[in-house]
Design a protein around this motif. Structure first.
Motif, PDB file in Angstrom:
ATOM      1  N   THR A  68       0.873  -1.089  -0.045  1.00 57.98           N
ATOM      2  CA  THR A  68       0.096   0.021  -0.178  1.00 57.98           C
ATOM      3  C   THR A  68       0.888   1.335   0.118  1.00 57.98           C
ATOM      4  OG1 THR A  68      -1.886  -1.032   1.127  1.00 57.98           O
ATOM      5  CG2 THR A  68      -1.968   1.386   1.272  1.00 57.98           C
ATOM      6  N   SER A  71       2.574   1.501  -3.358  1.00 60.66           N
ATOM      7  CA  SER A  71       1.790   1.849  -4.510  1.00 60.66           C
ATOM      8  C   SER A  71       1.339   3.407  -4.318  1.00 60.66           C
ATOM      9  CB  SER A  71       0.446   0.868  -4.276  1.00 60.66           C
ATOM     10  OG  SER A  71       0.872  -0.324  -4.679  1.00 60.66           O
ATOM     11  N   THR A  76       1.598   3.627  -8.631  1.00 62.77           N
ATOM     12  CA  THR A  76       1.159   2.506  -9.540  1.00 62.77           C
ATOM     13  C   THR A  76       0.882   1.340  -8.704  1.00 62.77           C
ATOM     14  OG1 THR A  76       3.476   1.908  -9.364  1.00 62.77           O
ATOM     15  CG2 THR A  76       2.884   3.380 -11.006  1.00 62.77           C
ATOM     16  N   ASP A  77       0.133   0.399  -9.325  1.00 59.47           N
ATOM     17  CA  ASP A  77       0.162  -0.749  -8.528  1.00 59.47           C
ATOM     18  C   ASP A  77       1.262  -1.722  -8.396  1.00 59.47           C
ATOM     19  OD1 ASP A  77      -0.693  -3.396  -7.463  1.00 59.47           O
ATOM     20  OD2 ASP A  77      -2.092  -3.731  -9.275  1.00 59.47           O
ATOM     21  N   VAL A  78       2.166  -1.811  -7.398  1.00 53.57           N
ATOM     22  CA  VAL A  78       3.232  -2.358  -7.276  1.00 53.57           C
ATOM     23  C   VAL A  78       3.298  -3.999  -7.759  1.00 53.57           C
ATOM     24  CG1 VAL A  78       4.505  -0.556  -6.207  1.00 53.57           C
ATOM     25  CG2 VAL A  78       3.690  -2.356  -5.010  1.00 53.57           C
ATOM     26  N   LYS A  80       1.067  -5.327  -9.549  1.00 53.55           N
ATOM     27  CA  LYS A  80       0.517  -5.556 -10.858  1.00 53.55           C
ATOM     28  C   LYS A  80      -0.786  -6.471 -11.177  1.00 53.55           C
ATOM     29  CE  LYS A  80       3.365  -2.874 -13.048  1.00 53.55           C
ATOM     30  NZ  LYS A  80       3.187  -1.332 -13.377  1.00 53.55           N
ATOM     31  N   SER A 115       7.099  -4.924 -10.931  1.00 50.67           N
ATOM     32  CA  SER A 115       7.075  -3.403 -11.094  1.00 50.67           C
ATOM     33  C   SER A 115       8.507  -2.952 -11.797  1.00 50.67           C
ATOM     34  CB  SER A 115       6.690  -2.579  -9.995  1.00 50.67           C
ATOM     35  OG  SER A 115       7.833  -2.584  -8.923  1.00 50.67           O
TER      36      SER A 115
END
Length: 118
Positions: A68, A71, A76-78, A80, A115
């Protein structure tokens, strides 16, 4: 609360690189525990052993906090799109191969794999 965490992260990340390079990063909580301990907890969790279930949940919660924070800091959504259960399994596989590493190192290996973080 998320705005405060985000702002603190931005402030810390904006420090000059030379200053950050001189300081060793501080890892707290379950991140400092060894892969051998995580695997023991993971195996007990799979077998439904109560005390190991609790330990597994602590590891999972620590990982979700790390993910969290990263990210939010990177935007970004680390992971993925990988769900937390899948991430925990992948970390367990890493820990099988690297039992003397810590949980933080195993977690970051996965995050780097998924990522663009270095």
């Amino acid at each position: 609360m998320h705005k405060i965490l985000f702002l603190l992260t931005i402030i810390l990340l904006s420090q000059p690189v030379a200053i950050r390079a001189q300081e060793s990063p501080q890892v707290l909580g379950y991140g400092v525990k060894g892969c051998d301990h995580y695997n023991h907890s993971y195996n007990g969790w799979q077998e439904g052993q109560g005390d190991h279930i609790a330990e597994y949940i602590h590891y999972r919660d620590w990982l979700t906090g790390l993910v969290t924070g990263l990210s939010l800091a990177t935007g970004t959504d680390v992971l993925k799109g990988v769900d937390v259960k899948g991430a925990m399994r992948r970390i367990q596989l890493y820990c099988d191969e690297h039992p003397t590493d810590d949980f933080f190192t195993a977690s970051m290996d996965l995050i780097r794999l998924l990522s663009n973080l270095k």
